[in-house]
Design a protein around this motif. Structure first.
Motif, PDB file in Angstrom:
ATOM      1  N   SER A 121      -1.281  -3.907 -12.786  1.00 42.82           N
ATOM      2  CA  SER A 121      -2.712  -3.602 -12.889  1.00 42.82           C
ATOM      3  C   SER A 121      -2.960  -2.104 -12.742  1.00 42.82           C
ATOM      4  CB  SER A 121      -3.505  -4.364 -11.821  1.00 42.82           C
ATOM      5  OG  SER A 121      -3.086  -4.009 -10.509  1.00 42.82           O
ATOM      6  N   VAL A 122      -2.189  -1.460 -11.890  1.00 39.98           N
ATOM      7  CA  VAL A 122      -2.322  -0.017 -11.699  1.00 39.98           C
ATOM      8  C   VAL A 122      -1.832   0.723 -12.938  1.00 39.98           C
ATOM      9  CG1 VAL A 122      -1.542   1.952 -10.332  1.00 39.98           C
ATOM     10  CG2 VAL A 122      -2.130  -0.206  -9.205  1.00 39.98           C
ATOM     11  N   ALA A 123      -0.685   0.303 -13.450  1.00 38.53           N
ATOM     12  CA  ALA A 123      -0.130   0.946 -14.647  1.00 38.53           C
ATOM     13  C   ALA A 123      -1.085   0.810 -15.829  1.00 38.53           C
ATOM     14  CB  ALA A 123       1.224   0.324 -14.987  1.00 38.53           C
TER      15      ALA A 123
ATOM     16  N   VAL B 189       8.099   7.968  -1.212  1.00 34.85           N
ATOM     17  CA  VAL B 189       7.083   7.090  -0.631  1.00 34.85           C
ATOM     18  C   VAL B 189       6.669   6.046  -1.650  1.00 34.85           C
ATOM     19  CG1 VAL B 189       4.769   6.933   0.356  1.00 34.85           C
ATOM     20  CG2 VAL B 189       6.217   8.903   0.896  1.00 34.85           C
ATOM     21  N   LEU B 190       6.810   4.783  -1.272  1.00 30.51           N
ATOM     22  CA  LEU B 190       6.357   3.659  -2.084  1.00 30.51           C
ATOM     23  C   LEU B 190       5.172   3.027  -1.358  1.00 30.51           C
ATOM     24  CD1 LEU B 190       6.661   1.545  -4.378  1.00 30.51           C
ATOM     25  CD2 LEU B 190       8.296   0.344  -2.893  1.00 30.51           C
ATOM     26  N   VAL B 191       3.991   3.121  -1.938  1.00 33.70           N
ATOM     27  CA  VAL B 191       2.811   2.515  -1.332  1.00 33.70           C
ATOM     28  C   VAL B 191       2.863   1.008  -1.550  1.00 33.70           C
ATOM     29  CG1 VAL B 191       0.288   2.323  -1.463  1.00 33.70           C
ATOM     30  CG2 VAL B 191       1.376   4.573  -1.569  1.00 33.70           C
ATOM     31  N   VAL B 192       2.661   0.251  -0.478  1.00 36.02           N
ATOM     32  CA  VAL B 192       2.610  -1.212  -0.543  1.00 36.02           C
ATOM     33  C   VAL B 192       1.326  -1.629   0.154  1.00 36.02           C
ATOM     34  CG1 VAL B 192       3.760  -3.388  -0.036  1.00 36.02           C
ATOM     35  CG2 VAL B 192       5.133  -1.335  -0.473  1.00 36.02           C
ATOM     36  N   THR B 193       0.348  -2.087  -0.626  1.00 37.39           N
ATOM     37  CA  THR B 193      -0.991  -2.292  -0.084  1.00 37.39           C
ATOM     38  C   THR B 193      -1.684  -3.460  -0.767  1.00 37.39           C
ATOM     39  OG1 THR B 193      -3.102  -1.161   0.365  1.00 37.39           O
ATOM     40  CG2 THR B 193      -2.015  -0.671  -1.724  1.00 37.39           C
ATOM     41  N   THR B 194      -2.873  -3.800  -0.268  1.00 32.72           N
ATOM     42  CA  THR B 194      -3.678  -4.852  -0.910  1.00 32.72           C
ATOM     43  C   THR B 194      -4.708  -4.257  -1.858  1.00 32.72           C
ATOM     44  OG1 THR B 194      -5.220  -4.814   0.950  1.00 32.72           O
ATOM     45  CG2 THR B 194      -3.431  -6.419   1.041  1.00 32.72           C
ATOM     46  N   TYR B 195      -4.861  -2.928  -1.843  1.00 28.52           N
ATOM     47  CA  TYR B 195      -5.923  -2.268  -2.612  1.00 28.52           C
ATOM     48  C   TYR B 195      -5.396  -1.731  -3.935  1.00 28.52           C
ATOM     49  CZ  TYR B 195      -7.896  -2.289   2.092  1.00 28.52           C
ATOM     50  OH  TYR B 195      -8.331  -2.662   3.341  1.00 28.52           O
ATOM     51  N   ASP B 196      -6.122  -2.002  -5.024  1.00 29.28           N
ATOM     52  CA  ASP B 196      -5.640  -1.529  -6.324  1.00 29.28           C
ATOM     53  C   ASP B 196      -6.721  -0.846  -7.158  1.00 29.28           C
ATOM     54  OD1 ASP B 196      -7.187  -3.705  -7.037  1.00 29.28           O
ATOM     55  OD2 ASP B 196      -5.762  -4.469  -8.520  1.00 29.28           O
ATOM     56  N   THR B 197      -7.794  -0.362  -6.520  1.00 26.28           N
ATOM     57  CA  THR B 197      -8.821   0.341  -7.278  1.00 26.28           C
ATOM     58  C   THR B 197      -8.422   1.804  -7.486  1.00 26.28           C
ATOM     59  OG1 THR B 197     -10.073   1.073  -5.340  1.00 26.28           O
ATOM     60  CG2 THR B 197     -10.587  -1.112  -6.215  1.00 26.28           C
ATOM     61  N   ASP B 198      -9.088   2.472  -8.428  1.00 26.18           N
ATOM     62  CA  ASP B 198      -8.817   3.891  -8.655  1.00 26.18           C
ATOM     63  C   ASP B 198      -9.077   4.708  -7.400  1.00 26.18           C
ATOM     64  OD1 ASP B 198      -8.193   3.242 -11.218  1.00 26.18           O
ATOM     65  OD2 ASP B 198      -9.662   4.548 -12.178  1.00 26.18           O
ATOM     66  N   ALA B 199     -10.050   4.256  -6.589  1.00 22.00           N
ATOM     67  CA  ALA B 199     -10.378   4.970  -5.353  1.00 22.00           C
ATOM     68  C   ALA B 199      -9.196   4.975  -4.392  1.00 22.00           C
ATOM     69  CB  ALA B 199     -11.591   4.332  -4.682  1.00 22.00           C
TER      70      ALA B 199
END
Length: 210
Positions: free
Chosen positions: A131-133, A81-91
């Motif tokens: 940014s996530v990394a 599963v590869l998440v592809v989204t607009t959200y990048d917060t820890d939540a």
């Protein structure tokens, strides 16, 4: 050939991803899903190697993307599963990664980055938006100061305006436990109030901005 399932509730987004990915000679779009539940069903069928999963689905879905990811990856021999989204917060990132996502990419990523992330996921390698990394690396460097997934969840509900009692009911926790989480949150963020905690967490990208 890497066989892909695109799961997103927006037809325009699905069409855009299809248009980009079909340009790659080693990709084949074998299915699309407009709900998280449908994505879980299709991912259980033979012939899917990677699921491109959004995190937030519309009213037609009971599950969110992280829950769907957990349901998919719980099966033996499941697709990546590869998440592809607009959200990048820890939540958003922590629940998705804890659910078993192999990668996490933002929808504004360049086409070549998306293609490489798909290939990495298919090979079982992590593929993370920069940014996530960066934030995950920072969590590893300073684990004592990082909010846990539960603390992030509590603070997200506080940011939505819920009282301690409402948070306890929503998460099935005692009010004493909620208060304990808030004390730990204040300490980690270096603040002394709910308002300050929300403001600082948003500044750091730990919860979504209003």
């Amino acid at each position: 050939m890497i066989r892909l399932l695109i799961a997103d509730d927006h037809p325009v987004v699905r069409a855009g991803l299809r248009a980009v990915l079909e340009c790659e000679p080693d990709f084949a779009i074998v299915a699309e899903a407009a709900t998280a539940e449908r994505a879980v069903e299709l991912a259980a069928e033979p012939g899917v190697d990677v699921v491109l999963m959004d995190l937030q689905f519309g009213p037609g879905s009971v599950m969110n993307g992280a829950q769907a990811t957990a349901a998919i990856t719980a099966r033996a021999g499941a697709p990546r599963v590869l998440v592809v989204t607009t959200y990048d917060t820890d939540a958003d990132t922590l629940p998705a990664l804890e659910a078993g996502a192999t990668g996490y990419l933002l929808k504004d990523a360049p086409p070549e980055e998306l293609a490489q992330a798909v290939r990495s996921a298919a090979a079982g390698r992590s593929a993370l938006a920069p940014s996530v990394a960066d934030r995950l690396l920072e969590r590893m460097r300073t684990p004592a100061a990082a909010l846990s997934a539960r603390e992030t969840e509590v603070l997200g509900l506080v940011a939505d305006g819920l009282t301690n009692q409402q948070v306890s009911q929503r998460l099935h926790l005692s009010q004493a436990t909620v208060k304990s989480h808030l004390v730990h949150i204040y300490t980690k963020l270096g603040v002394d109030s709910r308002t300050a905690a929300v403001r600082e967490a948003r500044r750091r990208g730990l919860i979504r901005r209003a």
